[in-house]
Design a protein around this motif. Sequence first.
Motif, short mmCIF file in Angstrom:
data_model
loop_
_atom_site.label_atom_id
_atom_site.label_comp_id
_atom_site.label_asym_id
_atom_site.label_seq_id
_atom_site.Cartn_x
_atom_site.Cartn_y
_atom_site.Cartn_z
N GLN A 25 -2.80 10.30 2.96
CA GLN A 25 -3.07 9.05 2.25
C GLN A 25 -3.22 9.25 0.74
OE1 GLN A 25 -3.09 5.99 4.11
NE2 GLN A 25 -2.26 7.51 5.52
N GLU A 26 -3.07 10.49 0.28
CA GLU A 26 -3.22 10.76 -1.15
C GLU A 26 -2.28 9.93 -2.02
OE1 GLU A 26 -5.29 13.89 0.93
OE2 GLU A 26 -3.26 13.07 1.15
N PRO A 27 -1.00 9.69 -1.60
CA PRO A 27 -0.14 8.85 -2.43
C PRO A 27 -0.69 7.45 -2.66
CG PRO A 27 1.19 10.07 -0.86
CD PRO A 27 -0.25 10.29 -0.47
N VAL A 28 -1.40 6.92 -1.66
CA VAL A 28 -2.02 5.59 -1.81
C VAL A 28 -3.12 5.65 -2.87
CG1 VAL A 28 -3.26 3.73 -0.66
CG2 VAL A 28 -1.51 5.01 0.59
N SER A 35 0.81 -1.22 0.00
CA SER A 35 0.00 0.00 0.00
C SER A 35 0.84 1.27 0.00
CB SER A 35 -0.93 0.01 1.22
OG SER A 35 -1.83 -1.07 1.17
N TYR A 36 2.01 1.21 0.62
CA TYR A 36 2.84 2.41 0.74
C TYR A 36 4.16 2.30 -0.03
CZ TYR A 36 -0.51 3.52 4.40
OH TYR A 36 -1.68 3.78 5.09
N ALA A 37 4.25 1.32 -0.93
CA ALA A 37 5.47 1.13 -1.74
C ALA A 37 6.70 1.05 -0.84
CB ALA A 37 5.60 2.24 -2.77
N MET A 38 6.63 0.17 0.16
CA MET A 38 7.71 0.05 1.15
C MET A 38 8.27 -1.37 1.18
SD MET A 38 6.02 2.35 4.22
CE MET A 38 7.33 2.01 5.41
N THR A 39 8.36 -2.02 0.03
CA THR A 39 8.79 -3.42 0.02
C THR A 39 10.15 -3.63 0.67
OG1 THR A 39 9.61 -3.08 -2.23
CG2 THR A 39 7.42 -4.05 -2.01
N GLY A 40 11.10 -2.75 0.38
CA GLY A 40 12.45 -2.92 0.92
C GLY A 40 12.59 -2.55 2.38
#
Length: 380
Positions: A281-284, A233-238
């Motif tokens: 939360q706009e980036p989501v 959801s937040y592009a935080m895979t790493g």
Amino acid sequence: MASSRVERVKESETIRIANLANQLRKKNIDVISFSLGEPDFDTPRHICDSAANAMYNGETHYAPSAGIPQLKSAIAEKLQNENKLNADESNILVTPGAKQAIFEIMMSVLDQDDEAILFDPAWVSYEPCIKMAGAHPVWAPTNPDNDFKPYDISEYVTDKTKMIVVNSPCNPTGSVYEKDVLENIADIAIDHDLFVLSDEIYEKIIYDREHISIGSMDGMQDRTITVNGFSKSYAMTGWRLGYACAHPDIFNNLLKIQSHSVSSATTFVQHGGYAALNGPQEPVYEMVNEFRARRDVLVDGLNSLGIKCNRPQGAFYAFADVSEFGTGDEVAEELLKEAHVAVTPGSAFGPSGKNFIRISYATSQDRIQEGLERIKSVLE
């Protein structure tokens, strides 16, 4: 040289395909990768700033094994308000990735020769985690003509069944389970006194549907272990940051495993997670809108090529039927070798995936269009 636990587990097919694609790139070959489940967006700046500030302010030491209090409190509040769960800071475990939470759950709940029901097809790592716990995966069918919804679940329950694994939105199919499907699963779990592991990592990446947490249903609060995280959801895979919400007895066992293995999630990363939940939360929303557009380009393109593909309701995967052109393994190999397009064969996700491939549309619309052209050139 390997233990019997490890020998029961196969290499991750998604990682294998990614490695093959990387080998081709080292030869300066342009590979379009539709294989890994990783958003191609950057982590929002306010999240990065929060983690960086925490690091520079000295938050580089051991954290409490269950997680820093402010993040646990924010997660509990999120689960109460958004998911209608009976969540409290005391039963939240912050983990280094949702995958770690799932592994710990399997190890703490399943015993030798227990059975856990998976809906076929299912994410590649459920089966290995079940096997490493000494238990056995049992594949229950889903219906491709009904967006891969499970059916006849009760027929696969035995006196050894301990758990049902639910993943909605689903990897690899993008299926989102409506209330009646979840109620059926809940009824079976209650009638047979089973646990439910609810993996909700894709809950915010959903199109024209409502996400429902099965743990919010009557009789399911104590028997549901809800897993979620920040990667998708937040592009935080790493960043490797996930969490689990469980009954206190289960929570204590999860904490026992975590404290004796990975100790805790990285301290300053947890401050980034706090910012993700409490910041804008706009980036989501923007990311989800772009995924929706990519989904439509990909699905329309695949169907125009004669590849039957449902329109996913969530996540960022298309599970496409390539039976007109060969098995999923054959088509995936041909696409990688001849078109330099990396997809994952459906067999990686369960027995029913033999004639399918999974295509991740976590890449730009331009690359999706080019990938479709390459696929067309090979299949013709």
